[in-house]
Scaffold this motif. Structure first.
Motif, PDB file in Angstrom:
ATOM      1  N   ALA A  93      58.988 -10.572  51.788  1.00  0.00           N
ATOM      2  CA  ALA A  93      58.648  -9.693  50.567  1.00  0.00           C
ATOM      3  C   ALA A  93      56.907  -9.742  50.345  1.00  0.00           C
ATOM      4  O   ALA A  93      56.529 -11.226  50.496  1.00  0.00           O
ATOM      5  CB  ALA A  93      59.346 -10.250  49.304  1.00  0.00           C
ATOM      6  N   LEU A  94      56.320  -8.626  50.409  1.00  0.00           N
ATOM      7  CA  LEU A  94      54.921  -8.719  50.312  1.00  0.00           C
ATOM      8  C   LEU A  94      54.497  -8.333  48.915  1.00  0.00           C
ATOM      9  O   LEU A  94      53.368  -8.445  48.630  1.00  0.00           O
ATOM     10  CB  LEU A  94      54.387  -7.548  51.196  1.00  0.00           C
ATOM     11  CG  LEU A  94      54.569  -7.891  52.702  1.00  0.00           C
ATOM     12  CD1 LEU A  94      53.925  -6.528  53.465  1.00  0.00           C
ATOM     13  CD2 LEU A  94      53.663  -9.220  53.078  1.00  0.00           C
ATOM     14  N   THR A  95      55.591  -7.991  47.933  1.00  0.00           N
ATOM     15  CA  THR A  95      55.217  -7.612  46.760  1.00  0.00           C
ATOM     16  C   THR A  95      56.075  -8.057  45.710  1.00  0.00           C
ATOM     17  O   THR A  95      57.342  -8.501  46.046  1.00  0.00           O
ATOM     18  CB  THR A  95      55.186  -6.090  46.566  1.00  0.00           C
ATOM     19  OG1 THR A  95      56.669  -5.678  46.828  1.00  0.00           O
ATOM     20  CG2 THR A  95      54.241  -5.160  47.207  1.00  0.00           C
ATOM     21  N   GLY A  96      55.550  -8.547  44.415  1.00  0.00           N
ATOM     22  CA  GLY A  96      56.451  -9.109  43.425  1.00  0.00           C
ATOM     23  C   GLY A  96      56.970  -8.258  42.370  1.00  0.00           C
ATOM     24  O   GLY A  96      57.081  -7.074  42.735  1.00  0.00           O
ATOM     25  N   HIS A  97      57.057  -8.807  41.236  1.00  0.00           N
ATOM     26  CA  HIS A  97      57.262  -7.967  40.035  1.00  0.00           C
ATOM     27  C   HIS A  97      56.798  -6.530  39.854  1.00  0.00           C
ATOM     28  O   HIS A  97      55.307  -6.798  40.051  1.00  0.00           O
ATOM     29  CB  HIS A  97      57.413  -8.800  38.890  1.00  0.00           C
ATOM     30  CG  HIS A  97      57.993  -8.180  37.639  1.00  0.00           C
ATOM     31  ND1 HIS A  97      59.289  -7.527  37.507  1.00  0.00           N
ATOM     32  CD2 HIS A  97      57.225  -7.569  36.558  1.00  0.00           C
ATOM     33  CE1 HIS A  97      59.219  -7.052  36.449  1.00  0.00           C
ATOM     34  NE2 HIS A  97      58.251  -7.343  35.584  1.00  0.00           N
ATOM     35  N   GLU A  98      57.255  -5.499  39.718  1.00  0.00           N
ATOM     36  CA  GLU A  98      56.517  -4.238  39.536  1.00  0.00           C
ATOM     37  C   GLU A  98      55.628  -3.857  40.569  1.00  0.00           C
ATOM     38  O   GLU A  98      54.269  -3.239  40.376  1.00  0.00           O
ATOM     39  CB  GLU A  98      55.741  -4.514  38.116  1.00  0.00           C
ATOM     40  CG  GLU A  98      56.760  -4.574  37.032  1.00  0.00           C
ATOM     41  CD  GLU A  98      56.222  -4.440  35.505  1.00  0.00           C
ATOM     42  OE1 GLU A  98      54.950  -4.389  35.537  1.00  0.00           O
ATOM     43  OE2 GLU A  98      56.865  -4.177  34.401  1.00  0.00           O
ATOM     44  N   GLY A  99      55.712  -4.328  41.624  1.00  0.00           N
ATOM     45  CA  GLY A  99      55.102  -3.988  43.006  1.00  0.00           C
ATOM     46  C   GLY A  99      53.724  -4.935  43.189  1.00  0.00           C
ATOM     47  O   GLY A  99      52.693  -4.465  43.786  1.00  0.00           O
ATOM     48  N   THR A 100      53.498  -5.923  42.536  1.00  0.00           N
ATOM     49  CA  THR A 100      52.301  -6.784  42.426  1.00  0.00           C
ATOM     50  C   THR A 100      52.258  -7.424  43.972  1.00  0.00           C
ATOM     51  O   THR A 100      53.130  -8.018  44.243  1.00  0.00           O
ATOM     52  CB  THR A 100      52.357  -7.893  41.328  1.00  0.00           C
ATOM     53  OG1 THR A 100      52.433  -7.319  40.323  1.00  0.00           O
ATOM     54  CG2 THR A 100      51.093  -8.627  41.541  1.00  0.00           C
ATOM     55  N   ILE A 101      51.129  -7.210  44.508  1.00  0.00           N
ATOM     56  CA  ILE A 101      50.929  -7.766  45.880  1.00  0.00           C
ATOM     57  C   ILE A 101      50.687  -9.356  45.857  1.00  0.00           C
ATOM     58  O   ILE A 101      49.958  -9.803  44.920  1.00  0.00           O
ATOM     59  CB  ILE A 101      49.434  -7.231  46.586  1.00  0.00           C
ATOM     60  CG1 ILE A 101      49.868  -5.393  46.653  1.00  0.00           C
ATOM     61  CG2 ILE A 101      49.423  -7.617  47.876  1.00  0.00           C
ATOM     62  CD1 ILE A 101      48.775  -4.770  47.010  1.00  0.00           C
ATOM     63  N   THR A 102      51.385  -9.984  46.625  1.00  0.00           N
ATOM     64  CA  THR A 102      51.406 -11.532  46.780  1.00  0.00           C
ATOM     65  C   THR A 102      50.646 -12.266  47.623  1.00  0.00           C
ATOM     66  O   THR A 102      50.260 -13.293  47.381  1.00  0.00           O
ATOM     67  CB  THR A 102      52.866 -12.021  46.486  1.00  0.00           C
ATOM     68  OG1 THR A 102      53.566 -11.578  47.671  1.00  0.00           O
ATOM     69  CG2 THR A 102      53.710 -11.567  45.398  1.00  0.00           C
TER      70      THR A 102
END
Length: 261
Positions: A93-102
């Motif tokens: 996964a490249l994004t976290g909660h609500e589309g946050t880029i990690t």
């Protein structure tokens, strides 16, 4: 809360480096370094709050497959037999909660990706160019005078190894690596040791063989270098041989599928 400390010889967690803030940043990084077919090393750290719990580190050979869809980076595994593409896939996964880029970038061609669904899991994906340099032929090497070496190199092969030492065992830690090896045999076919790479052929280590406990072991004071033949010579000398026969005669050994440059 218990402070977590990795074992002494455990691969250290990567630095977080420069954070990616926008989808454009992420797209640029992917397109520059991680297009489909790109050969990569995928490292995974699984840690725990309690320092007495099991800690895991694995490093596998892989390649990017099917690009990405803004949310996941797909990594295909290279088969353990080394002769075909594995059917195993891994989506990171490249994004976290609500589309946050990690992801963060430690250097060009490296992504550090904290798993948004598992805070104790960290991935590091490193783009590499597999060179897998090797002698022009297996068997004897020759020096500049045309003299043949008294030892032979076998064909390159892939192995997976579990790395254990006293410190790792004490922490119930699991460390697994995949390496590529050329075995080194004397003129009678007796195994002397090997030269091996765990970074896609960027550097090669030399290891000697102990017949009494049936395992490879490190050569004291040795540092990995880019030369297979120089390291093969070292293994021969470590086994009691003398003289010098090798010269650098390298070629690239292709993987069994296409990769991006």
């Amino acid at each position: 809360m218990t402070t977590f400390a990795l074992p002494q010889n455990f691969p250290t967690l990567p630095n977080t480096g420069r954070k990616l803030f926008t989808y454009d940043d992420l797209a640029d990084e992917i397109e520059d370094n991680f297009l489909p077919g790109q050969y990569v090393h995928l490292e995974q750290w699984t840690t725990a709050e309690n320092s007495h719990d099991i800690v895991e580190y694995t490093m596998i050979e892989g390649y990017v497959y099917d690009g990405y869809d803004w949310e996941f980076l797909g990594i295909g595994h290279i088969d353990r037999d080394g002769d075909k593409v594995s059917e195993k896939r891994q989506s990171i996964a490249l994004t976290g909660h609500e589309g946050t880029i990690t992801p963060t970038i430690t250097a060009t061609g490296t992504l550090v990706i904290p798993d948004p669904s598992a805070p104790n899991v960290t991935y590091q994906v490193t783009a590499r160019k597999p060179v897998f340099g090797g002698p022009e032929v297996t068997g004897c090497l020759t020096n500049d005078l045309g003299q043949e070496s008294p030892y032979d190199l076998t064909e390159l092969y892939q192995v997976w190894i579990d790395v254990y030492d006293d410190d790792v065992q004490r922490h119930h830690t699991m460390v697994e690596r995949t390496v590529y090896r050329h075995d080194i045999l004397d003129g009678d076919g007796t195994l002397l040791g090997c030269v091996e790479t765990s970074d896609g052929g960027q550097s090669w280590g030399a290891r000697k063989w102990y017949s009494f406990d049936q395992q490879y072991d490190e050569i004291e004071g040795f540092e990995p270098t880019a030369s297979i033949t120089e390291n093969a010579q070292l293994v021969y000398l470590e086994a009691g041989g003398s003289g010098r026969w090798t010269k650098r005669t390298m070629i690239e050994v292709p993987l069994p599928f296409e990769i991006a440059a």
